[in-house]
Every structure is written in structure tokens, then in C-alpha cells.
Write an enzyme that holds these catalytic residues in place. Structure first.
Site, mmCIF file in Angstrom:
data_model
loop_
_atom_site.group_PDB
_atom_site.id
_atom_site.type_symbol
_atom_site.label_atom_id
_atom_site.label_comp_id
_atom_site.label_asym_id
_atom_site.label_seq_id
_atom_site.Cartn_x
_atom_site.Cartn_y
_atom_site.Cartn_z
ATOM 1 N N SER A 146 0.831 -1.210 0.000
ATOM 2 C CA SER A 146 0.000 0.000 0.000
ATOM 3 C C SER A 146 0.861 1.254 0.000
ATOM 4 O O SER A 146 0.504 2.267 -0.610
ATOM 5 C CB SER A 146 -0.950 0.006 1.199
ATOM 6 N N ASP A 204 6.926 2.636 6.179
ATOM 7 C CA ASP A 204 6.779 2.000 4.870
ATOM 8 C C ASP A 204 6.882 3.010 3.736
ATOM 9 O O ASP A 204 7.578 2.782 2.745
ATOM 10 C CB ASP A 204 5.452 1.249 4.787
#
Length: 396
Positions: A146, A204
Site C-alpha cells: 500500500s 513503509d
């Protein structure tokens, strides 16, 4: 406004060392994984904005005039990096996603619309665009899929509206943005991650933006300079797990056995710091002895993670299989199943790698031969991409 096609990619990530300990204030080393997400953006003149995500079966389009006529003042409210519940609710209305749409698909659409409308809201007119996003990363495996999606979207949309320059104008083949442009990409990508995950750490999207190796501790991240690119096997056990439940389990064990678990967390922290030191030394000319140290650290950390209660029978099996071929592995991410990484030293024989991959796939696992420490978000010339990627993006 952009008149040509853009092609962007961003990497996934794995945690090299420090998973779970990082929740308790220790160091984690997050590294860019050379499995990437690719985005193609093309200007249109049909009055539509289209989003195609073939990996998850999403194909949506919206009328630009209708979107422009909506009251988008809700995008001006709230913290610049924290989409509010009201914004998410309004986005859901704008997106007009079918009621039976799965959560993953719905959130991917909402993240796109949030970034598209926010980035272009100060333009006189919303642009008509066709966007295709295709990924080498499996979703839901803890590999930052994502974040790579959000980073690609942010980079492409900011370039399209000329808030940041197209780096290909100053380079050939593959180009990256200047530091201040990467900061802006990361900021907007974090907003997309907030839509998808609610309260992400930001690790991330930072790894996907800058690539390489990131040292993360208590909300602060620092990039390591020129880290070596390490070859690995990435193995997905395909066992689903709940990160929230695994984190809670470690916390429960810490409260129950503080004098046992605290030293484990301190030791995991020391492993991450030692790995960081060795990687720093490997910037010049890696030695066989340094790879042996990396293997030892991987082996020790795996035993520590098992002691924290985040192992799994499939991960034990993965480690047994690779160890029988002289290779060292550990889980990466939350554990309890999910993925593991296996270090491949430069001198490992080809037949050993192939035999290991065959044994792992024979266990029912998915296995990729790839590398870590790869570059962050990049702009590409389409003609230089591998044929399978060009075909996947329908740009042959």
C-alpha cells in the site's frame, strides 16, 4: 499541465531487524525490497479520470466535470497529514464505490481520490487522466504494497501538476527526484497511507520514497548512506496473521515476564545496531567475514523472535529447509506466518539457490529471488522496462 505519459515505480519493504522491539522504543532497520509497484499516467481528453488496478480487479472512472462541481471544501479541513473521519466519509460518497466492494479495494480507491482531488484542488480545472497501477508485490503480506502504491500516486500526480519537476528531463533512462521533492512525495504518500491504514508509522512510505536502508526509532528515521544491495530469497508462507494480535501478544508476555522479555528486546536492539554497523563497513568493499556476521545476526534474531512468541510452524519449516542448504533465514514483519527472508551470500552456488527454491515451493510457499537495499521512487523511460512489465502496463 502534463502533456506526456509518465511512468513511475516504487519499492516494497522488509524489516531486516527490529520487528516488535521497535514498538517498545528499540531500533528497527527497514530496507527497500526490489519488488516494485509501477504506475503509468496518461493525459486524456475525454473528460474522465480513470483508475485501473489489475492486481485487485479494480477499474473505475469518474466524470471530471461532476467531480469539479462537488463541494470539495472538506479537503481543506484538518491536519495536513491526517485525513479526518469526515474527509473519509465524504470521499466515500464521492467515490460511489459499490456496497459489496471489499475493504482493500474500497480503501485503494479512496486513497487515489484523496490524493487526486487534494493535489489538483487549486487548479482551475481537474485534469482528465488514465492511471494504471500494477505491482510485483503481493497484497496483505507485510511487504509495504500500500505504501508503494501511495508513493507512486503521489510522485505521478505531483509531477503531472508540476509541483515537482519531471526528473527525466535532466537524466536518461531511470531518474530520481531531488531531496526536497522526495520530502513532498513522502508527505503526500503518508496521507494516502492514513486513508488506507488509519494510523501508520510512516516507515513503509519513507522506505518506498528513499529506498536503501532506513534506521527507525521512536518515530524518527535516518537513511543509511550507500548501503550494499544484498541478495535474498523472499518467502511467503501464505499463512494469514493479525499484526495487532501479535503485537498485543508480545506486550502481554512483557507484562507477565518483564525480567525475561526486556533483555530479549534489548538484545534485538543490539542485533539491529550491530547489523547497521556492519552494513556501514560494507559500503566500501564487502568481505566474506562480514556476510558471515550478517548470517549470525539473522540466526540469533530468529531465535529471539520465537522466544517473544511471534514464530509459527511454517516459519520454523522455512528456516529448517534453508538451513539444510547452508542458508540462514528469519521472519520479517509481524511473524505468526507471513514472510521470511533468506540471505544469499555472493559466493553461494547456483544449484544451491535453485534447490532451496524448489524445496520451499514444495512446502506450498511462494518464493522470489530478489534483493534488498534497492532505489526508492523513480521515473522511467517506458522503452527501458522489462517486457513483462511493459505488457502488464499495456504499453507495448
Amino acid at each position: 499541465m502534463l502533456s506526456d505519459m509518465l511512468l513511475v515505480s516504487a519499492p516494497g519493504k522488509v524489516i531486516l531487524h527490529g520487528e516488535h522491539a521497535v514498538v517498545h522504543g528499540k531500533v528497527a532497520l527497514a530496507v527497500a525490497l526490489n519488488l516494485r509497484t509501477f504506475l503509468r499516467l496518461q493525459p486524456l481528453s475525454n473528460g474522465k479520470v480513470s483508475l485501473n488496478l489489475p492486481n485487485i480487479g479494480i477499474k473505475r472512472h469518474w466524470d471530471v466535470t461532476r467531480l469539479h462541481s462537488l463541494d470539495l471544501s472538506f479537503l481543506e479541513k484538518g491536519d495536513a497529514t491526517v485525513p479526518t473521519p469526515e474527509q473519509v466519509e465524504k470521499l466515500t460518497e464521492v467515490a460511489d464505490v459499490p456496497a459489496d466492494c471489499a475493504v482493500t479495494e474500497r480503501l485503494a480507491v479512496l486513497a487515489f481520490l484523496y490524493l487526486y482531488l487534494s493535489v489538483f484542488r487549486k487548479q482551475r480545472a481537474l485534469p482528465s487522466l488514465d492511471i494504471v497501477v500494477w505491482s510485483e508485490l503481493p497484497t496483505g503480506a507485510g511487504l509495504g504494497s500500500s505504501a508503494a502504491y501511495s508513493v507512486c500516486l503521489a510522485a505521478a500526480l505531483l509531477t503531472a501538476c508540476e509541483q515537482i519537476p519531471n526528473p527525466l528531463k535532466d537524466g536518461d533512462g531511470i531518474s530520481r527526484w531531488a531531496e526536497e521533492d522526495l520530502e513532498l512525495i513522502n508527505k503526500w504518500a503518508f496521507q494516502g497511507e492514513r486513508i488506507i491504514h488509519g494510523n501508520p508509522s510512516g516507515v513503509d512510505n519513507a522506505v518506498s520514497t528513499w529506498g536503501g536502508v532506513l534506521r527507525y526509532q521512536q518515530g524518527q528515521s535516518v537513511s543509511l548512506k550507500r548501503p550494499p544491495s544484498l541478495k535474498i530469497l523472499l518467502t511467503n508462507t501464505k499463512v494469514p496473521r493479525s499484526t495487532k494480535a501479535l503485537v498485543a501478544g508480545v506486550r502481554s508476555r512483557l507484562l507477565k515476564f518483564p525480567e525475561i522479555v526486556n533483555p530479549l528486546l534489548t538484545s534485538i536492539d543490539a542485533i539491529a545496531l550491530e547489523c547497521e554497523r556492519v552494513l556501514g563497513e560494507m559500503e566500501a568493499e564487502p568481505t566474506p567475514e562480514q556476510y558471515l556476521v550478517l548470517e549470525e545476526l539473522i540466526d540469533m534474531n530468529q531465535h529471539h523472535l520465537n522466544a517473544l512468541g511471534v514464530g509459527h510452524a511454517t516459519l520454523d519449516r522455512l528456516c529448517q529447509v534453508t538451513r539444510s542448504h547452508g542458508l540462514y533465514s528469519k521472519l520479517t514483519g509481524a511473524g505468526g506466518g507471513g514472510c521470511g527472508i533468506t540471505l544469499l551470500k555472493p559466493d553461494v552456488q547456483r544449484q544451491v539457490v535453485e534447490a532451496t527454491k524448489q524445496a520451499l515451493t514444495g512446502c506450498g510457499f511462494d518464493c522470489w529471488e530478489t534483493s534488498i537495499g534497492s532505489p526508492g521512487v523513480s521515473m522511467h523511460l517506458a522503452s527501458l522496462l522489462d517486457a513483462p512489465i511493459r505488457q502488464a502496463l499495456d504499453i507495448l
